[in-house]
Design an enzyme around this catalytic site. Structure first.
Site, mmCIF file in Angstrom:
data_model
loop_
_atom_site.group_PDB
_atom_site.id
_atom_site.type_symbol
_atom_site.label_atom_id
_atom_site.label_comp_id
_atom_site.label_asym_id
_atom_site.label_seq_id
_atom_site.Cartn_x
_atom_site.Cartn_y
_atom_site.Cartn_z
ATOM 1 N N CYS A 114 -4.931 -3.789 3.265
ATOM 2 C CA CYS A 114 -4.635 -3.438 4.654
ATOM 3 C C CYS A 114 -5.797 -3.687 5.631
ATOM 4 C CB CYS A 114 -4.154 -1.996 4.721
ATOM 5 S SG CYS A 114 -3.222 -1.592 6.232
ATOM 6 N N GLU A 127 0.838 -1.192 0.000
ATOM 7 C CA GLU A 127 0.000 0.000 0.000
ATOM 8 C C GLU A 127 0.882 1.254 0.000
ATOM 9 O OE1 GLU A 127 -3.815 1.549 2.667
ATOM 10 O OE2 GLU A 127 -2.222 0.403 3.635
ATOM 11 N N LYS A 144 -10.381 0.245 -2.091
ATOM 12 C CA LYS A 144 -10.446 -0.199 -0.695
ATOM 13 C C LYS A 144 -11.816 0.115 -0.078
ATOM 14 C CE LYS A 144 -7.867 0.307 3.665
ATOM 15 N NZ LYS A 144 -6.787 1.078 4.327
#
Length: 417
Positions: free
Chosen positions: A280, A105, A239
Site C-alpha cells: 500500500c 491488504e 510494511k
C-alpha cells in the site's frame, strides 16, 4: 502521433509482417519501416512514436508466460466470512488456470478500532515459519476447513455467470463455530487445497518484542506473506512505510498507533518470476522500488492495498503506472473495495500494469467521491469478492529493459548540486 494512432499503425503492419515469406518483394519495404521504428525508439522517450516502435519490436511470442489472478475483497471484522470469500477467489483462480492468486491488504480482518486490531492479530511470523516447515505441525481438517475446501471445489467447477452469486451469502459464516487457527494457517490450507501460490497482501502479525505479559502485543506488523502450492511459507515482508495521514473531513488514519515499521526489503522467487514484496503506502516512495529492482532483481512488483477513496481517486492509477514504467516491471495491486465499517471505506480497482505502463486489467471500484459528499454510503460499487486475470510475460520485461536500459543509465549517471 497519438498512442491510439500508433496501435492502428501496428495493426496495419501485421498483415505485411505475416506475408513476408510469401511476398519477397515487400521485404525491403518492411526493412525500411523497421529501421525507421528503431531510429524513432532511440529518440527521447517523450516522442509519441516510442509506443509504436516498442509495439513492433517486442516479442510476438514467449515461452515464459504465466497466468495470474488478482482478487478484490471487502473484508470486515468477520474472519470466517473473509476466509470463505478468499476461498471463492482461489476456486475461480484454479478454474481459470492461474498459477498464483494475489490478495489485498487486510485480507482476513479489518476491525473497528486499534484495540480490535491488536486483539485479533495473528501470532508472530517466527511462530508461523516454524509451523510451516515442521513436519509435526500439519493442517488437519475441521468443520471450517471442510467449508473452505467445499467452497474451493464448488467455485473451481462454476460457470462464469455464477461468480456473482457465489455459494453463500455474506452473513452465513459470521457466527460459524468452526475453529480458525489463524489467518495465515487458513491461507496455507487454501493454497494447498487449490494448488495455488498465494500472495497474502497484508495480515496483522504480532511483533515478538512487544508482546506483553498478557500475551497480547502492544504493536503488530503489517505483514505480506508468500505461500507456495504445498501450503508452505516461502517469504514474508513487514510494511516499512506506515500510513499516518490526516485530510480534514475525509481521512484520519494513524497506522503507527498499532503498527511497528519493518526494516528489510524483500525479493523472492516464484513460478511467475522474481517478486518484490511491498504494501500500500510504500508505493509513494519510488527510491524503495529502485533498490528492489537494482539490488534485488525484481521483475514483478506487488503492492496489495486498502486505499482510501479520496487518495485513490487522486493517485491510485498514476502512482502504480509510474512504478511500472520507471522500474520496467509488472505491477500487481490487489485491492480492498467498499464499506468495511462505519469508519473505513476502500477505493478498489485491483489491477495490473505491464513494464511499458499499459493497463492490463482493472476490477473496478469507486469512480467519484459522491458517497462521501452526499453522506449516502454504498456497501460496494462493484460485486465482491471477484477476480481479474492476466498474463505475466517475463520476456517482455527483458525486451523493455534491453531496448531502453534505464537501470544501466541510472548506474552510470553522475550529478551533484
Amino acid at each position: 502521433m497519438s498512442e491510439s494512432m500508433g496501435r492502428r499503425w501496428k495493426m496495419k503492419m501485421m498483415p505485411l509482417h505475416y506475408s513476408m515469406a510469401r511476398n519477397p518483394i515487400q521485404i525491403s519495404v518492411l526493412s525500411v519501416l523497421l529501421l525507421s521504428s528503431l531510429l524513432l525508439f532511440c529518440m527521447d522517450d517523450n516522442n509519441s512514436a516510442t509506443t509504436t516502435a516498442m509495439s513492433i519490436i517486442s516479442p510476438s511470442s514467449s515461452t515464459r508466460i504465466s497466468r495470474i489472478a488478482i482478487a478484490q475483497l471487502r473484508s470486515t471484522k468477520h474472519k470466517h466470512t473473509n476466509l470463505i470469500n478468499i476461498a471463492k477467489t482461489a476456486g475461480w483462480a484454479k478454474r481459470d488456470g492461474a498459477k498464483m492468486l494475489f490478495l489485498p491488504e487486510c485480507l482476513g480482518f479489518l476491525g473497528d478500532s486499534a484495540e480490535h486490531t491488536l486483539l485479533n492479530a495473528d501470532p508472530s511470523m517466527e511462530v508461523h515459519i516454524k509451523n510451516s516447515w515442521d513436519d509435526n505441525v500439519l493442517l488437519p481438517m475441521n468443520s471450517f476447513r471442510e467449508a473452505l475446501a467445499a467452497t474451493i471445489e464448488s467455485c473451481s467447477q462454476s460457470n462464469y455467470d455464477d461468480d456473482d452469486e457465489g455459494i453463500s451469502n455474506d452473513d452465513e459464516y459470521n457466527n460459524c463455530e468452526g475453529p480458525i487457527e489463524s489467518i495465515i494457517a487458513e491461507l496455507r490450507f487454501i493454497a494447498k487445497k487449490s494448488n495455488l501460490w498465494i500472495s497474502g497482501g497484508g495480515i496483522h502479525t504480532a511483533a515478538t518484542s512487544t508482546i506483553t505479559t498478557g500475551n497480547e502485543p502492544s504493536k503488530i506488523y503489517n505483514t505480506h506473506v508468500i505461500i507456495d502450492e504445498q501450503g508452505q511459507i516461502t517469504s514474508f515482508y513487514h510494511k516499512i512505510h506506515l500510513f499516518d495521514v490526516s485530510i480534514p473531513g475525509k481521512v484520519n488514519l494513524k497506522e503507527s498507533n498499532t503498527t511497528a515499521p519493518g526494516q528489510k526489503l524483500v525479493v523472492c522467487d516464484s513460478p511467475i518470476g522474481k517478486l518484490a514484496l511491498t504494501i500500500c503506502y510504500d508505493m509513494r516512495f519510488p527510491e524503495m522500488y529502485t533498490q528492489l529492482v537494482q539490488r534485488g532483481g525484481a521483475e514483478i512488483i506487488l503492492i496489495p492495498s486498502a486505499f482510501t477513496v479520496p487518495t485513490g481517486l487522486a493517485h491510485w492509477h498514476a502512482l502504480l503506472r509510474s512504478r511500472a514504467i520507471e522500474n520496467q516491471c509488472y505491477v500487481v495491486a490487489a485491492a480492498q473495495v467498499g464499506q468495511h465499517n462505519e469508519k473505513r471505506e476502500s477505493y478498489g480497482h485491483s489491477l495490473a500494469f505491464d513494464p511499458w505502463g499499459e493497463l492490463l486489467v482493472d476490477a473496478g471500484g469507486y469512480e467519484n467521491d459522491t458517497s462521501q459528499e452526499s453522506g449516502i454510503v454504498e456497501v460496494s460499487p462493484v460485486d465482491v469478492p471477484s477476480i481479474v486475470t492476466c498474463e505475466i510475460d517475463l520476456d517482455l520485461v527483458q525486451s523493455v529493459r534491453e531496448r531502453m536500459p534505464i537501470q544501466q543509465h541510472r548506474d552510470s549517471s553522475n550529478f551533484s548540486f
